[in-house]
Scaffold this motif. Sequence first.
Motif, PDB file in Angstrom:
ATOM      1  N   PHE A 160       0.849  -1.203   0.000  1.00 40.20           N
ATOM      2  CA  PHE A 160       0.000   0.000   0.000  1.00 40.20           C
ATOM      3  C   PHE A 160       0.879   1.246   0.000  1.00 40.20           C
ATOM      4  O   PHE A 160       0.622   2.203  -0.754  1.00 40.20           O
ATOM      5  CB  PHE A 160      -0.913  -0.019   1.238  1.00 40.20           C
ATOM      6  N   ASN A 161       1.922   1.275   0.826  1.00 36.42           N
ATOM      7  CA  ASN A 161       2.792   2.440   0.902  1.00 36.42           C
ATOM      8  C   ASN A 161       3.540   2.660  -0.412  1.00 36.42           C
ATOM      9  O   ASN A 161       3.733   3.810  -0.850  1.00 36.42           O
ATOM     10  CB  ASN A 161       3.795   2.279   2.046  1.00 36.42           C
ATOM     11  N   GLY A 167      -0.431   7.741  -9.758  1.00 38.08           N
ATOM     12  CA  GLY A 167      -1.387   7.021 -10.584  1.00 38.08           C
ATOM     13  C   GLY A 167      -1.604   5.577 -10.205  1.00 38.08           C
ATOM     14  O   GLY A 167      -2.355   4.865 -10.875  1.00 38.08           O
ATOM     15  N   CYS A 168      -0.950   5.105  -9.105  1.00 38.14           N
ATOM     16  CA  CYS A 168      -1.127   3.701  -8.706  1.00 38.14           C
ATOM     17  C   CYS A 168      -2.558   3.446  -8.250  1.00 38.14           C
ATOM     18  O   CYS A 168      -3.160   2.421  -8.593  1.00 38.14           O
ATOM     19  CB  CYS A 168      -0.136   3.356  -7.619  1.00 38.14           C
ATOM     20  N   VAL A 186     -10.674   4.678  -3.931  1.00 38.74           N
ATOM     21  CA  VAL A 186      -9.970   3.392  -3.860  1.00 38.74           C
ATOM     22  C   VAL A 186      -8.882   3.448  -2.806  1.00 38.74           C
ATOM     23  O   VAL A 186      -8.680   2.498  -2.021  1.00 38.74           O
ATOM     24  CB  VAL A 186      -9.370   3.040  -5.229  1.00 38.74           C
ATOM     25  N   PHE A 187      -8.187   4.618  -2.734  1.00 36.11           N
ATOM     26  CA  PHE A 187      -7.140   4.796  -1.728  1.00 36.11           C
ATOM     27  C   PHE A 187      -7.713   4.661  -0.314  1.00 36.11           C
ATOM     28  O   PHE A 187      -7.152   3.953   0.529  1.00 36.11           O
ATOM     29  CB  PHE A 187      -6.504   6.187  -1.917  1.00 36.11           C
ATOM     30  N   GLU A 188      -8.841   5.371  -0.076  1.00 29.10           N
ATOM     31  CA  GLU A 188      -9.460   5.337   1.243  1.00 29.10           C
ATOM     32  C   GLU A 188      -9.965   3.922   1.589  1.00 29.10           C
ATOM     33  O   GLU A 188      -9.839   3.460   2.734  1.00 29.10           O
ATOM     34  CB  GLU A 188     -10.615   6.329   1.300  1.00 29.10           C
ATOM     35  N   THR A 224      -9.363  -0.778   4.926  1.00 24.95           N
ATOM     36  CA  THR A 224      -9.264  -2.237   5.031  1.00 24.95           C
ATOM     37  C   THR A 224      -8.038  -2.641   5.849  1.00 24.95           C
ATOM     38  O   THR A 224      -8.103  -3.520   6.717  1.00 24.95           O
ATOM     39  CB  THR A 224      -9.184  -2.872   3.628  1.00 24.95           C
ATOM     40  N   LEU A 225      -6.915  -1.942   5.557  1.00 26.58           N
ATOM     41  CA  LEU A 225      -5.696  -2.244   6.302  1.00 26.58           C
ATOM     42  C   LEU A 225      -5.829  -1.847   7.778  1.00 26.58           C
ATOM     43  O   LEU A 225      -5.358  -2.571   8.668  1.00 26.58           O
ATOM     44  CB  LEU A 225      -4.510  -1.504   5.672  1.00 26.58           C
ATOM     45  N   ASN A 226      -6.477  -0.709   8.037  1.00 27.00           N
ATOM     46  CA  ASN A 226      -6.673  -0.290   9.432  1.00 27.00           C
ATOM     47  C   ASN A 226      -7.548  -1.294  10.196  1.00 27.00           C
ATOM     48  O   ASN A 226      -7.294  -1.583  11.365  1.00 27.00           O
ATOM     49  CB  ASN A 226      -7.323   1.096   9.466  1.00 27.00           C
TER      50      ASN A 226
END
Length: 326
Positions: free
Chosen positions: A253-254, A261-262, A268-270, A275-277
């Motif tokens: 993710f990082n 542009g990834c 999508v970023f949020e 999800t990771l949090n």
Amino acid sequence: MAKMKKRELIIIVVFSLLTIASWYLMTSWTVRDIWYGIGYEPSAGVQNIHDELELTDRGQRIFRGARPALEESEAFNQHCDSHNLEVALLGCYADGQIYVYEITNQDLVDANKVTMAHELLHAAWLRMSDRERERVTELMNQVAEANTSEWQKTELSAYADQDSKVLTEEKYTRIGTKVRDLPEDLESHYAMYFKNRAKIVDFYEKYQAPLIELKNKTDQLGKELLAERDAIATDRQSYETELESLNLAIQKFNNCASTMGCFTSDAVFEQERNTLNTRQTNLDSVRVSLNDRIDQTNAKLNEYQQNLRTLGELNNAMNSNVIESL
């Protein structure tokens, strides 16, 4: 001349009767017990046990004839030839006398009374006729078949390689002091020595109670520890696997966040970050729960180890050789 022969005959008859009487006096257990009991002065501890056992007249006669002694380790080990650190010998009937190792631990002090009764029954067994032993043995065999007490497996196993007569005698002394419910005929037999045999069984159960309770609790703790050890090991492996997966996901993710542009959109970023949090929060909860379980298991392990030490202390309190070796 006839009067002389008659007188000689009377002398011979009298002499023969005296000889027979002397032989009887020398071989009669009753007479021997009375004789050896003359002048016997029990210690305060022995007298207290004597009173607690509530002996019949026959039981008292044998008791006094056996001149019981309540002894500390050094004297007891010499009289009973007890020098095996692994064997806790509590009493013996040796050379016509009863010797009992004096236990001072208040939780176990009733063992002195049971041991004294046990050794008294050894003396009683010796005084029985062969016919009486055979009758009692038949009655005991019925009890032994129906009784599954732990002492039958542990205590009697020590006599498995000895003469069957020795094993039978050991059964006799234990059944009389440890088994509560007996056939009427066998109960009547023991009643020749004890007015209240049930009281002796009470003494036995009382001093065994802390040992049995602690042993059962320790055995249960041991089973729980083994089960929890395996469960914790499995859950810890799952946690470490998930942690490794999460760390890789965070790293990915990082890397993506630092690359233009990834992520195709802020949404999508949020979504990925949330999800990771969530995974991180859930994994933290697993870690806290796992640590709590480990702490609880360690506390249980400490209790288990303390119980083992206490059991060892109780067993050592009943082993004259342990006291001697300090």
